[in-house]
Motif scaffolding. Structure first.
Motif, PDB file in Angstrom:
ATOM      1  N   ALA A 142      11.385  -1.476   6.092  1.00 63.82           N
ATOM      2  CA  ALA A 142      12.021  -1.298   4.778  1.00 63.82           C
ATOM      3  C   ALA A 142      10.958  -1.099   3.702  1.00 63.82           C
ATOM      4  CB  ALA A 142      12.902  -2.494   4.452  1.00 63.82           C
ATOM      5  N   ALA A 143       9.858  -1.817   3.812  1.00 65.43           N
ATOM      6  CA  ALA A 143       8.770  -1.672   2.841  1.00 65.43           C
ATOM      7  C   ALA A 143       8.143  -0.280   2.933  1.00 65.43           C
ATOM      8  CB  ALA A 143       7.716  -2.753   3.069  1.00 65.43           C
ATOM      9  N   VAL A 144       7.966   0.229   4.148  1.00 65.20           N
ATOM     10  CA  VAL A 144       7.408   1.578   4.334  1.00 65.20           C
ATOM     11  C   VAL A 144       8.336   2.618   3.712  1.00 65.20           C
ATOM     12  CG1 VAL A 144       6.877   3.347   6.074  1.00 65.20           C
ATOM     13  CG2 VAL A 144       6.038   1.006   6.366  1.00 65.20           C
ATOM     14  N   GLN A 145       9.631   2.467   3.930  1.00 66.51           N
ATOM     15  CA  GLN A 145      10.598   3.410   3.362  1.00 66.51           C
ATOM     16  C   GLN A 145      10.551   3.377   1.836  1.00 66.51           C
ATOM     17  OE1 GLN A 145      14.649   2.696   4.522  1.00 66.51           O
ATOM     18  NE2 GLN A 145      15.367   4.618   3.691  1.00 66.51           N
ATOM     19  N   SER A 146      10.494   2.180   1.266  1.00 67.47           N
ATOM     20  CA  SER A 146      10.419   2.051  -0.184  1.00 67.47           C
ATOM     21  C   SER A 146       9.125   2.652  -0.724  1.00 67.47           C
ATOM     22  CB  SER A 146      10.524   0.576  -0.578  1.00 67.47           C
ATOM     23  OG  SER A 146      10.419   0.431  -1.971  1.00 67.47           O
ATOM     24  N   ARG A 147       8.002   2.400  -0.038  1.00 72.34           N
ATOM     25  CA  ARG A 147       6.721   2.970  -0.455  1.00 72.34           C
ATOM     26  C   ARG A 147       6.777   4.495  -0.451  1.00 72.34           C
ATOM     27  NH1 ARG A 147       2.385   3.305   3.819  1.00 72.34           N
ATOM     28  NH2 ARG A 147       3.910   4.880   4.394  1.00 72.34           N
ATOM     29  N   ASN A 148       7.375   5.057   0.585  1.00 67.86           N
ATOM     30  CA  ASN A 148       7.468   6.516   0.674  1.00 67.86           C
ATOM     31  C   ASN A 148       8.286   7.090  -0.474  1.00 67.86           C
ATOM     32  OD1 ASN A 148       5.902   6.342   2.960  1.00 67.86           O
ATOM     33  ND2 ASN A 148       7.604   6.620   4.380  1.00 67.86           N
ATOM     34  N   GLN A 149       9.347   6.410  -0.871  1.00 69.73           N
ATOM     35  CA  GLN A 149      10.154   6.864  -2.009  1.00 69.73           C
ATOM     36  C   GLN A 149       9.381   6.730  -3.314  1.00 69.73           C
ATOM     37  OE1 GLN A 149      13.643   4.426  -1.609  1.00 69.73           O
ATOM     38  NE2 GLN A 149      14.639   5.847  -0.198  1.00 69.73           N
ATOM     39  N   LEU A 150       8.668   5.628  -3.475  1.00 72.31           N
ATOM     40  CA  LEU A 150       7.921   5.400  -4.708  1.00 72.31           C
ATOM     41  C   LEU A 150       6.738   6.354  -4.850  1.00 72.31           C
ATOM     42  CD1 LEU A 150       8.153   1.546  -4.817  1.00 72.31           C
ATOM     43  CD2 LEU A 150       8.724   3.057  -6.720  1.00 72.31           C
ATOM     44  N   ARG A 151       6.242   6.887  -3.740  1.00 69.26           N
ATOM     45  CA  ARG A 151       5.094   7.793  -3.816  1.00 69.26           C
ATOM     46  C   ARG A 151       5.409   9.089  -4.546  1.00 69.26           C
ATOM     47  NH1 ARG A 151       1.586   7.168   1.769  1.00 69.26           N
ATOM     48  NH2 ARG A 151       0.410   5.374   1.040  1.00 69.26           N
ATOM     49  N   SER A 152       6.688   9.408  -4.755  1.00 68.32           N
ATOM     50  CA  SER A 152       7.004  10.596  -5.541  1.00 68.32           C
ATOM     51  C   SER A 152       6.583  10.397  -6.997  1.00 68.32           C
ATOM     52  CB  SER A 152       8.492  10.927  -5.452  1.00 68.32           C
ATOM     53  OG  SER A 152       9.257   9.888  -6.040  1.00 68.32           O
ATOM     54  N   SER A 153       6.600   9.147  -7.478  1.00 68.00           N
ATOM     55  CA  SER A 153       6.167   8.848  -8.841  1.00 68.00           C
ATOM     56  C   SER A 153       4.799   8.182  -8.890  1.00 68.00           C
ATOM     57  CB  SER A 153       7.175   7.920  -9.529  1.00 68.00           C
ATOM     58  OG  SER A 153       8.433   8.524  -9.615  1.00 68.00           O
ATOM     59  N   TYR A 154       4.488   7.408  -7.866  1.00 67.74           N
ATOM     60  CA  TYR A 154       3.229   6.659  -7.804  1.00 67.74           C
ATOM     61  C   TYR A 154       2.531   7.034  -6.497  1.00 67.74           C
ATOM     62  CZ  TYR A 154       5.620   4.168 -11.482  1.00 67.74           C
ATOM     63  OH  TYR A 154       6.294   3.868 -12.638  1.00 67.74           O
ATOM     64  N   SER A 155       1.753   8.090  -6.546  1.00 67.09           N
ATOM     65  CA  SER A 155       1.177   8.658  -5.319  1.00 67.09           C
ATOM     66  C   SER A 155       0.230   7.713  -4.589  1.00 67.09           C
ATOM     67  CB  SER A 155       0.453   9.969  -5.637  1.00 67.09           C
ATOM     68  OG  SER A 155      -0.590   9.729  -6.577  1.00 67.09           O
ATOM     69  N   ASP A 156      -0.306   6.735  -5.281  1.00 67.33           N
ATOM     70  CA  ASP A 156      -1.240   5.802  -4.647  1.00 67.33           C
ATOM     71  C   ASP A 156      -0.571   4.509  -4.194  1.00 67.33           C
ATOM     72  OD1 ASP A 156      -3.349   7.554  -4.995  1.00 67.33           O
ATOM     73  OD2 ASP A 156      -3.929   6.721  -6.925  1.00 67.33           O
ATOM     74  N   ALA A 157       0.754   4.470  -4.144  1.00 69.51           N
ATOM     75  CA  ALA A 157       1.458   3.247  -3.735  1.00 69.51           C
ATOM     76  C   ALA A 157       1.026   2.852  -2.326  1.00 69.51           C
ATOM     77  CB  ALA A 157       2.971   3.469  -3.787  1.00 69.51           C
ATOM     78  N   TRP A 158       0.886   1.534  -2.112  1.00 73.72           N
ATOM     79  CA  TRP A 158       0.433   1.034  -0.811  1.00 73.72           C
ATOM     80  C   TRP A 158       1.129  -0.272  -0.492  1.00 73.72           C
ATOM     81  CZ3 TRP A 158      -2.377  -3.578  -1.245  1.00 73.72           C
ATOM     82  CH2 TRP A 158      -2.921  -3.871  -2.500  1.00 73.72           C
ATOM     83  N   LEU A 159       0.983  -0.721   0.780  1.00 67.81           N
ATOM     84  CA  LEU A 159       1.653  -1.931   1.243  1.00 67.81           C
ATOM     85  C   LEU A 159       0.719  -3.122   1.213  1.00 67.81           C
ATOM     86  CD1 LEU A 159       3.610  -0.606   4.352  1.00 67.81           C
ATOM     87  CD2 LEU A 159       4.462  -0.980   2.040  1.00 67.81           C
ATOM     88  N   LEU A 160       1.234  -4.227   0.702  1.00 68.48           N
ATOM     89  CA  LEU A 160       0.508  -5.487   0.661  1.00 68.48           C
ATOM     90  C   LEU A 160       1.217  -6.477   1.559  1.00 68.48           C
ATOM     91  CD1 LEU A 160      -1.524  -7.547  -0.672  1.00 68.48           C
ATOM     92  CD2 LEU A 160       0.293  -7.999  -2.313  1.00 68.48           C
ATOM     93  N   LEU A 161       0.472  -7.083   2.476  1.00 67.54           N
ATOM     94  CA  LEU A 161       0.989  -8.184   3.291  1.00 67.54           C
ATOM     95  C   LEU A 161       0.467  -9.447   2.639  1.00 67.54           C
ATOM     96  CD1 LEU A 161       2.415  -9.357   5.769  1.00 67.54           C
ATOM     97  CD2 LEU A 161       0.292  -9.018   7.044  1.00 67.54           C
ATOM     98  N   LYS A 162       1.397 -10.275   2.184  1.00 68.69           N
ATOM     99  CA  LYS A 162       1.032 -11.489   1.463  1.00 68.69           C
ATOM    100  C   LYS A 162       0.312 -12.441   2.410  1.00 68.69           C
ATOM    101  CE  LYS A 162       4.061 -14.577   0.259  1.00 68.69           C
ATOM    102  NZ  LYS A 162       5.112 -15.355  -0.350  1.00 68.69           N
TER     103      LYS A 162
END
Length: 164
Positions: A142-162
């Motif tokens: 789910a996080a990967v899917q959200s990141r991929n959607q956000l990359r249309s506006s924020y091209s450098d979006a990345w995943l953080l594992l807490k």
């Protein structure tokens, strides 16, 4: 002196000739517009004549297929962070911005709120950066899917594992 003025005059004439030869014509734009209008009208007429009216049409149900996406190779950064503001982070978060100044992180947080997100600001004391998490999930897919959607506006979006 005379040679210099002749050179300047020749240069000016070449510049004028180049500028006038590249000038677009209004008639060319008008022809293109009329052609596009004619094609649109023809398409509408074709659709109107091929679609039957007043007939019982049965639509077969479409089988939906769930596609499993392998997210094991998706890059994730693990960091120990402290919550500054916003909802608590889940295991995986989509980071849209990293800032050394808290005010900049707060600005992005407000921008994301205006877009309908519920973002969090976290602080990594090891590297002294504020991170802005737009979304947070327990599930990596789910996080990967959200990141991929956000990359249309924020091209450098990345995943953080807490981290702990």
């Amino acid at each position: 002196m005379k040679m210099k003025s002749i050179s300047i005059l020749a240069f000016a004439l070449c510049a004028v000739a180049l500028m006038t030869s590249c000038k677009s014509r209004e008639s060319a734009y008008k022809k293109a517009y009329e052609k596009a209008q004619a094609q649109a009208a023809q398409t509408q007429q074709t659709v109107a004549t091929t679609v039957p009216t007043n007939q019982n049409v049965q639509i077969a149900p479409v089988a939906t297929q769930t596609q499993t996406v392998d997210v094991s190779n998706e890059p994730v950064r693990t960091e120990s962070v402290n919550l500054i503001s916003g909802p608590a982070l889940k295991a995986y978060s989509v980071i849209c911005g990293s800032f050394s100044l808290k005010a900049n992180a707060e600005g992005l947080q407000q921008t994301l709120k205006a877009k309908g997100y519920n973002p969090s600001i976290v602080y990594n004391p090891g590297i002294k950066f504020y991170r802005v998490a737009a979304t947070s999930f327990d599930d990596k897919a789910a996080a990967v899917q959200s990141r991929n959607q956000l990359r249309s506006s924020y091209s450098d979006a990345w995943l953080l594992l807490k981290g702990k």
